[in-house]
Design an enzyme around this catalytic site. Structure first.
Site, short mmCIF file in Angstrom:
data_model
loop_
_atom_site.label_atom_id
_atom_site.label_comp_id
_atom_site.label_asym_id
_atom_site.label_seq_id
_atom_site.Cartn_x
_atom_site.Cartn_y
_atom_site.Cartn_z
N TYR A 187 0.83 -1.21 0.00
CA TYR A 187 0.00 0.00 0.00
C TYR A 187 0.86 1.27 0.00
O TYR A 187 0.46 2.30 -0.52
CB TYR A 187 -0.89 0.05 1.25
CG TYR A 187 -2.21 -0.68 1.13
CD1 TYR A 187 -2.27 -2.00 0.71
CD2 TYR A 187 -3.40 -0.04 1.45
CE1 TYR A 187 -3.47 -2.66 0.63
CE2 TYR A 187 -4.61 -0.70 1.37
CZ TYR A 187 -4.65 -2.01 0.96
OH TYR A 187 -5.84 -2.66 0.89
N LYS A 231 3.88 -15.16 2.70
CA LYS A 231 4.06 -15.90 1.44
C LYS A 231 5.57 -16.12 1.30
O LYS A 231 6.21 -15.71 0.34
CB LYS A 231 3.46 -15.09 0.28
CG LYS A 231 3.38 -15.81 -1.03
CD LYS A 231 2.31 -16.90 -1.08
CE LYS A 231 2.43 -17.72 -2.35
NZ LYS A 231 1.50 -18.87 -2.39
N ASP A 252 -2.27 -18.38 1.10
CA ASP A 252 -3.28 -19.12 0.34
C ASP A 252 -3.92 -20.21 1.21
O ASP A 252 -5.13 -20.41 1.20
CB ASP A 252 -2.70 -19.69 -0.97
CG ASP A 252 -1.35 -20.35 -0.79
OD1 ASP A 252 -0.77 -20.28 0.32
OD2 ASP A 252 -0.85 -20.96 -1.76
N ASP A 296 -6.06 -7.06 4.43
CA ASP A 296 -7.24 -6.45 3.80
C ASP A 296 -8.13 -7.54 3.24
O ASP A 296 -9.34 -7.59 3.48
CB ASP A 296 -6.78 -5.49 2.68
CG ASP A 296 -7.95 -4.84 1.98
OD1 ASP A 296 -8.88 -4.39 2.67
OD2 ASP A 296 -7.95 -4.79 0.73
N ASP A 347 -11.89 -9.38 4.98
CA ASP A 347 -13.20 -9.42 4.31
C ASP A 347 -13.71 -10.85 4.25
O ASP A 347 -14.88 -11.12 4.48
CB ASP A 347 -13.10 -8.87 2.87
CG ASP A 347 -13.38 -7.37 2.80
OD1 ASP A 347 -13.02 -6.65 3.76
OD2 ASP A 347 -13.94 -6.91 1.79
#
Ligand code: IPM
Ligand code: MG
Length: 359
Positions: A142, A191, A223, A247, A251
Site C-alpha cells: 500500500y 508468502k 493461500d 485487507d 473481508d
C-alpha cells in the site's frame, strides 16, 4: 472525563451509520458522566466535492489534534473516474500514515444469535467463532513505491511491497500482546515460499515467538489461510499479517460471522490516538435509505472507549447492549436471513434500540 473526537462521516452510508454511533456515544456520556466533544471534518468524495481534495491539510491537522478519530466510510462510483492520486481512498491512507496508525485490529466474532445469517451455517463454526485479525496498516504494498511507466513500447506498472524489520517487529508485538490477553495463540500469515518481504517477516516473527514463549506460534501461508478460514476457522485465535493480505483475509473472515456490517475495527498508533471504523465500505447502492447496519460502527465506538480512552466498563456496556438487541430478535436487512421471527428494523431504529438498552 472529557474527550475530543474528530468525526469523519465520509460518503455513501457513512453519515447514517456514524449518526447512530454518535447517539450511542452520547448515551454513554450521559450514563457515565463523560463529555465527548465532536469536531466534524470532511473526508473522501464529500471533501473532493467541496475542496477538490479527499482531505485538506487543515482537516488532517484536526485529526492529529484530538483524542480519537471516528470514521464512517469513503468512496463511491461518482469519484471512481477521477485522477487516482485524488481518489477518496487516498484520504484514508493518508490519515492512517500521518497519524502513525500501524496496527489494525479486526475482531471477527460470530454472535450466536446470527448463526443463521452465516452462509456457512454450522460447518466448522459449531463452537462459535472469535478471532482477532491484526493487520499491519502503514507499510507493505500500500505504501511502497507505485509507478506507471512505458516499457518496450507498452504501458507497465508496479507496486513495491516493502517492509523493514522495525515495522514487522512492532506489529508482531501487538499480535503477541493481544494473544496473551486472549487464547494465547498466534498464526503469522505470509508468502515466504515466494516473497523476500515475507522471508524477513517470518524471521522477525520467529525471534518474537522465542521471546513470547508462553504463546503458541505457527507460520501459515496466505493461500492456505484463505482455505483454512473456510475449512476450520475455529483453529485461529490471533492472525497477524501484512497490509494487503490482511485487507483481503479480513473481508473473507467477516463473512463467516454472517455480515460484514457487524465488523468493527481499531487502527492504533504508539500513542493512545486511534482511528475507529467499521471494516465495510460506503455501500453507495443503499446510501440515504436508512437501511444500513450501524452495528459495525457502534461496535467500533466500543473499541474506541476500550483502546483509546481505557473506559472498559463503558465499552462492555455498549457490547452488551448490542448483544441484547440481537437476542431480542432485531435485525437490519443484511443480517435478517430467512427467519420469519426476526423483527426487521431500519438503521436509525437499530441505533435507538441500542441506546434504549443503555437505560
Ligand atoms: C479497508 C478498505 C481500505 C483498504 C480501502 C478503502 C482503501 O478496504 O479498510 O479494508 O484497502 O485498506
Ligand atoms: Mg478492505
Amino acid at each position: 472525563m472529557n474527550k475530543k473526537i474528530t468525526v469523519l462521516k465520509g460518503d455513501g452510508i457513512g453519515p447514517e451509520i456514524v449518526d447512530e454511533a454518535l447517539k450511542v456515544l452520547d448515551k454513554i456520556g450521559e450514563k457515565f458522566g463523560h463529555t465527548f466533544d465532536k469536531d466534524f471534518v470532511d473526508i473522501g468524495g464529500a471533501s473532493i466535492d467541496k475542496f477538490g481534495v479527499p482531505i485538506t491539510d487543515e482537516g488532517l491537522e484536526r485529526c492529529k489534534n484530538c483524542d480519537s478519530v471516528l470514521l464512517g466510510a469513503v468512496g463511491g462510483p461518482k469519484w471512481d473516474v477521477i485522477d487516482p492520486a485524488k481518489r477518496p481512498e487516498k484520504a484514508l491512507l493518508k490519515v492512517r500514515s500521518e497519524l502513525g496508525l500501524f496496527a489494525n485490529l479486526r475482531p471477527t466474532k460470530m454472535f450466536a444469535q446470527l448463526k443463521g445469517a452465516s452462509p456457512l451455517k454450522e460447518t466448522g463454526i459449531k463452537d462459535g467463532l472469535d478471532l482477532m485479525m491484526v493487520r499491519e496498516l502503514t507499510g507493505g504494498i500500500y505504501f511502497g513505491e507505485h509507478k506507471t511507466f512505458e516499457q518496450n513500447g507498452e504501458e507497465a506498472a508496479s507496486d513495491l511491497m516493502f517492509y523493514s524489520e522495525h515495522e514487522i517487529e512492532r506489529i508482531g508485538r501487538v499480535a503477541f500482546e493481544t494473544a496473551r490477553k486472549r487464547g494465547k495463540k498466534v498464526h503469522s500469515v505470509d508468502k515466504a515460499n515466494v516473497l523476500d518481504s515475507s522471508k524477513l517477516w517470518r524471521k522477525v516473527m520467529h525471534r518474537l515467538a522465542e521471546e513470547y514463549s508462553d504463546v503458541e506460534y505457527s507460520d501459515i501461508l496466505v493461500d492456505n489461510t484463505a482455505m483454512q478460514l473456510i475449512r476450520n476457522p475455529g483453529q485461529f485465535d490471533v492472525i497477524v499479517t501484512e497490509n494487503m493480505f490482511g485487507d483481503i483475509l479480513s473481508d473473507e473472515a467477516s463473512m463467516l460471522t454472517g455480515s460484514i456490517g457487524m465488523m468493527p475495527s481499531a487502527s492504533l498508533s504508539s500513542s493512545t490516538l486511534g482511528m475507529y471504523e467499521p471494516i465495510h465500505g460506503s455501500a453507495p447502492d443503499i446510501a440515504g435509505m436508512n437501511i444500513a447496519n450501524p452495528l459495525g460502527t457502534i461496535l467500533s465506538v466500543a473499541m474506541m472507549l476500550r483502546y483509546s480512552f481505557d473506559m472498559i466498563e463503558e465499552a462492555d456496556a455498549v457490547e452488551k447492549a448490542v448483544d441484547e438487541v440481537l437476542t431480542d430478535g432485531y435485525r437490519t436487512g443484511d443480517i435478517a436471513g430467512k427467519d420469519e421471527n426476526v423483527k426487521k428494523v431500519t438503521c436509525s431504529e437499530m441505533g435507538d434500540l441500542v441506546c434504549s438498552k443503555l437505560g
